[in-house]
Design an enzyme around this catalytic site. Structure first.
Site, PDB file in Angstrom:
ATOM      1  N   ASP A  93       0.876  -1.258   0.068  1.00  0.00           N
ATOM      2  CA  ASP A  93       0.033  -0.277  -0.190  1.00  0.00           C
ATOM      3  C   ASP A  93       0.814   1.649   0.370  1.00  0.00           C
ATOM      4  O   ASP A  93       0.022   2.432  -0.098  1.00  0.00           O
ATOM      5  CB  ASP A  93      -0.801  -0.107   1.318  1.00  0.00           C
ATOM      6  CG  ASP A  93      -2.189  -1.008   0.954  1.00  0.00           C
ATOM      7  OD1 ASP A  93      -2.840  -0.831  -0.104  1.00  0.00           O
ATOM      8  OD2 ASP A  93      -2.242  -1.910   2.012  1.00  0.00           O
ATOM      9  N   ASP A 106      -5.140  -5.118  -5.903  1.00  0.00           N
ATOM     10  CA  ASP A 106      -5.219  -3.880  -5.764  1.00  0.00           C
ATOM     11  C   ASP A 106      -3.900  -3.343  -5.956  1.00  0.00           C
ATOM     12  O   ASP A 106      -3.423  -2.090  -6.456  1.00  0.00           O
ATOM     13  CB  ASP A 106      -5.392  -3.598  -3.747  1.00  0.00           C
ATOM     14  CG  ASP A 106      -5.954  -4.854  -3.474  1.00  0.00           C
ATOM     15  OD1 ASP A 106      -6.929  -5.417  -4.612  1.00  0.00           O
ATOM     16  OD2 ASP A 106      -7.170  -4.170  -2.448  1.00  0.00           O
TER      17      ASP A 106
HETATM   18  N1  GLY Z   1      -6.408  -1.593  -1.121  1.00  0.00           N
HETATM   19  C1  GLY Z   1      -7.798  -1.841  -0.007  1.00  0.00           C
HETATM   20  C2  GLY Z   1      -9.295  -1.669  -0.455  1.00  0.00           C
HETATM   21  O1  GLY Z   1      -8.964  -1.791  -1.686  1.00  0.00           O
HETATM   22  O2  GLY Z   1     -10.218  -2.409   0.139  1.00  0.00           O
END
Ligand code: GLY
Length: 346
Positions: free
Chosen positions: A61, A122
């Site tokens: 992230d 993601d």
């Molecule tokens: N990247 C975490 C989500 O989309 O919830």
């Protein structure tokens, strides 16, 4: 949560994937308004994140956190210090890359739970910072890492119909694909709405950065899949395309906003670009309607209502979320640029 009337602010932390969106929102708001007080706030909320460039990556992230904040900050100010921080962060993120697998390890802490190297869809969003760093004075090998991640994900993470799993699990040593499963979706093989949005946005970026038509065709396929799976009249999806639809099944406005951003960029590359532009326009019009837009003063400044963070964990269901706002603002900006609408004319 529904009914809340105060902000839930937390101290910065290596564990929060959402903390780059608020500075990102402020950067977009400054770009629009040229308001100096917003600029000062954007700088302040960005600069508290610097420590993340100086420590080993907690997880993938890092790209969301640092590129939405410092990335927009550098784009708008040209501050060289910001650039150095982005380059350092891209190197930190690359430390999670496993060459035996060919992808970045998304969640190091979840290796025991998933039983192997895990990569989530993601993660495609965090390749943009690596491409950017490779092109702007950073380590050139970041380009290769980003391309290999996209390639392996394309091979293993998608179903026949163009939809993707949320999580792909690989053997850490051999790199073999073990299984596809979910973390935030309805079921392992279901189409978690935001996952499909990360995929369309991510693969459009990979085409932009590589010029490899394989990725354009792939992004077009994802876009067509999304447009065929959405069952709502206003194009704002339910939280998972395969979840049963009951009276209270929540939408995910964040997924719609991210999809709109991806489709707007795709519309500039794809042979049938107008189709994607029109669909993105439909999403933005729906999000800009009373149905989704908070009335001024509601939600303490959040713009969009009706997003779903993780229904699978009973968390953030049918609420405003800062990343929905971030991508909504980005989508509006992309839309205005493509339509030739200038801020000063509004
Ligand atoms: N990247 C975490 C989500 O989309 O919830």
């Amino acid at each position: 949560a529904p009914g809340d009337s105060v902000w839930h602010q937390r101290p910065v932390s290596k564990e929060l994937w959402t903390e780059g969106f608020w500075p990102g929102i402020l950067w977009y708001a400054y770009e629009y308004s040229k308001d100096e007080s917003i600029l000062e706030a954007a700088k302040g909320y960005t600069e508290v994140l610097e420590f993340l460039s100086e420590m080993p990556a907690y997880d993938h992230d890092l790209g969301f956190v640092m590129f939405c904040s410092y990335g927009n900050g550098y784009r708008l100010t040209g501050d060289e210090r910001y650039k150095e921080i982005i380059l350092a962060t891209a190197d930190r993120l690359a430390e999670l890359y496993n060459p035996a697998v060919g992808t970045i390890l998304s969640w190091p802490r979840e290796v025991p739970a998933f039983g192997g190297h895990n990569t989530i869809m993601d993660n495609m969003m965090n390749l943009e910072m690596m491409f950017w760093a490779a092109k702007n004075g950073g380590n050139k090998s970041l380009y290769d890492v980003a391309v290999r991640h996209a390639e392996k994900t394309m091979e293993c993470h998608f179903r026949e119909d163009g939809g993707c799993y949320h999580v792909a699990v690989y053997d850490t040593l051999s790199g073999d694909f073990i299984r596809g499963c979910t973390h935030q979706g309805y079921a392992d093989s279901s189409l978690w709405a935001r996952g499909q949005s990360w995929a369309i946005y991510g693969y459009t970026v990979v085409y932009r950065e590589t010029g490899d038509k394989t990725y354009l065709d792939f992004a077009v396929n994802i876009a067509d899949m999304i447009m065929s799976k959405v069952t709502t009249d206003d194009a704002i999806p339910y939280w998972d395309y395969d979840a049963p639809v009951l009276e209270d099944t929540p939408r995910d406005a964040s997924a719609a906003a991210i999809t709109a951003c991806g489709l707007l960029e795709l519309s500039t590359f794809a042979p049938e670009g107008q189709k994607y532009f029109d669909y993105a326009e439909k999403i933005l019009k729906s999000l800009s309607s009373e149905q989704y837009l908070a009335a001024p003063g509601e939600n303490q400044g959040f713009v969009l209502m009706h997003s779903t963070g993780s229904l699978a964990h009973g968390s953030e269901i049918d609420v405003p979320l800062n990343y929905a706002d971030y991508y909504y603002l980005e989508g509006l900006q992309r839309y205005m640029k493509l339509k030739g609408i200038e801020y000063k004319n509004l």
